[in-house]
Design an enzyme around this catalytic site. Structure first.
Site, PDB file in Angstrom:
ATOM      1  N   THR A 120      47.329  36.470  42.824  1.00 44.71           N
ATOM      2  CA  THR A 120      45.931  36.076  42.677  1.00 44.71           C
ATOM      3  C   THR A 120      45.549  35.914  41.215  1.00 44.71           C
ATOM      4  OG1 THR A 120      43.656  36.913  42.964  1.00 44.71           O
ATOM      5  CG2 THR A 120      45.381  38.551  42.814  1.00 44.71           C
ATOM      6  N   TYR A 163      41.738  46.247  43.580  1.00 45.48           N
ATOM      7  CA  TYR A 163      42.437  45.066  44.105  1.00 45.48           C
ATOM      8  C   TYR A 163      43.261  44.375  43.025  1.00 45.48           C
ATOM      9  CZ  TYR A 163      43.130  40.329  45.906  1.00 45.48           C
ATOM     10  OH  TYR A 163      43.686  39.130  46.285  1.00 45.48           O
TER      11      TYR A 163
END
Length: 345
Positions: A120, A163
């Site tokens: 990501t 995250y």
């Protein structure tokens, strides 16, 4: 071919692409996310016996290794995907994203299988080093090179939020297994992927969430001022990139690539909402809240490395892709009605 997390949004689209070309696919998933069984049913109806399915949680190392044993390559897409969830439960986020990825890598190492990992843009943190200025409806970088090309892979990792930490650590483990063990691995650091088979919630899949909310006459909450800019990439283009990486894995092992729509598909939240309002003919009710932790004012992927190495580029323009997704959502996620005709940009 094994797709870990294969019933999810990107996974099911990737599975469909491979199966359509006659490649048997094994979907490995724990089916914990509500609704993903619809994607699996679609794959099964379309492809029948060429599709294999194993219900396995990636945190179960022994069961995962057993399920992956027959595969010849692994696309690892399974993850806890929301920043907000990671802040609420960092322990589970760590367990799924880092320990789960470690389990995938260990299974692959024992079998000598390639691993293509879905990372990501959050591994770059909130990018405070990129100065931005306000334009009419968006932020744009002060740096002319970044403004023209986007953020490249040399910007430096700077994890933020649980995250970002869990995905970033997993990203580095995947790359290290190429260095330490010679395992053919590669990482795709994704910007915002959207398209058919996406569920779209406020926490993850925001393009689909905006569309679903507008089409259902539900208010949309904007965190911050809405001038944040992202490059959005249609899932068909993302799938093409994943397949291209695997086809070239011997030459590309140990490398990370930014994957997004690039400057041609960069759009602010405000601009996308205006486009959706014009496309749907709906008045969108907006609510505003404070900016969320770790948010990037500007992220547009510099995809030149991927374009050169993969012979790849984003083909679907963001307006065309959003129209495509709106039509799909009307037909498959909302009650059928007269509006199911395809939108025209």
């Amino acid at each position: 071919m094994a797709i870990v997390g294969g019933s999810g949004f990107i996974g099911s689209n990737l599975a469909d692409s491979l199966l359509s070309d006659g490649e048997p696919v094994l979907v490995i998933d724990n089916f914990s996310r509500p609704g993903v069984e619809q994607n699996l049913e679609w794959l099964a109806q379309k492809h029948g016996s060429h599709l294999g399915v194993e219900t396995v949680d990636i945190r179960d190392q022994a069961s995962l290794a057993c399920a992956l044993a027959p595969a010849k390559a692994i696309f690892h897409l399974a993850a806890q995907t929301a920043v907000t969830t990671s802040l609420a439960d960092p322990a589970e986020d760590l367990d799924v994203n880092l320990k789960g990825t470690f389990n995938v890598l260990e299974a692959a190492r024992r079998a000598g299988m390639p691993v293509i990992f879905a990372s990501t843009n959050k591994v770059y943190g909130s990018l405070p080093q990129i100065g931005v200025r306000e334009a009419d409806d968006r932020y744009e970088p002060d740096d002319e090179t970044i403004r023209a090309n986007g953020v490249d892979e040399t910007i430096g990792l700077d994890f933020c939020t649980p995250y970002g930490c869990s995905k970033g650590a997993a990203d580095q483990y995947v790359l290290d297994y190429a260095k330490s063990y010679g395992l053919p691995t590669a990482v795709l650091r994704m910007s915002c992927i959207y398209g058919p088979r996406q569920f779209g919630t406020e926490d993850q899949g925001w393009v689909a969430h905006f569309l679903l909310s507008a089409l259902s006459n539900r208010p949309i909450t904007i965190y911050g001022d809405g001038k944040q800019v992202r490059d959005i990439l249609h899932v068909s283009d993302a799938v093409a990139a994943y397949r291209s990486v695997l086809a070239r894995i011997d030459d590309l092992k140990g490398q990370a690539f930014n994957l997004g729509g690039g400057p041609r598909n960069a759009v602010s939240l405000r601009a996308l909402l205006s486009e959706i309002a014009a496309m749907t003919g709906r008045d969108i009710v907006l609510r505003h809240d404070t900016q969320r932790t770790g948010d990037q004012p500007f992220f547009v992927a510099d995809t030149r490395k991927a374009e050169a190495a993969l012979d790849w580029r984003a083909h679907v323009s963001w307006r065309e892709g959003v129209c495509d997704l709106a039509s799909w959502l009307l037909q498959h996620r909302l009650q059928p009605r007269s509006e199911t005709a395809r939108y025209v940009a």
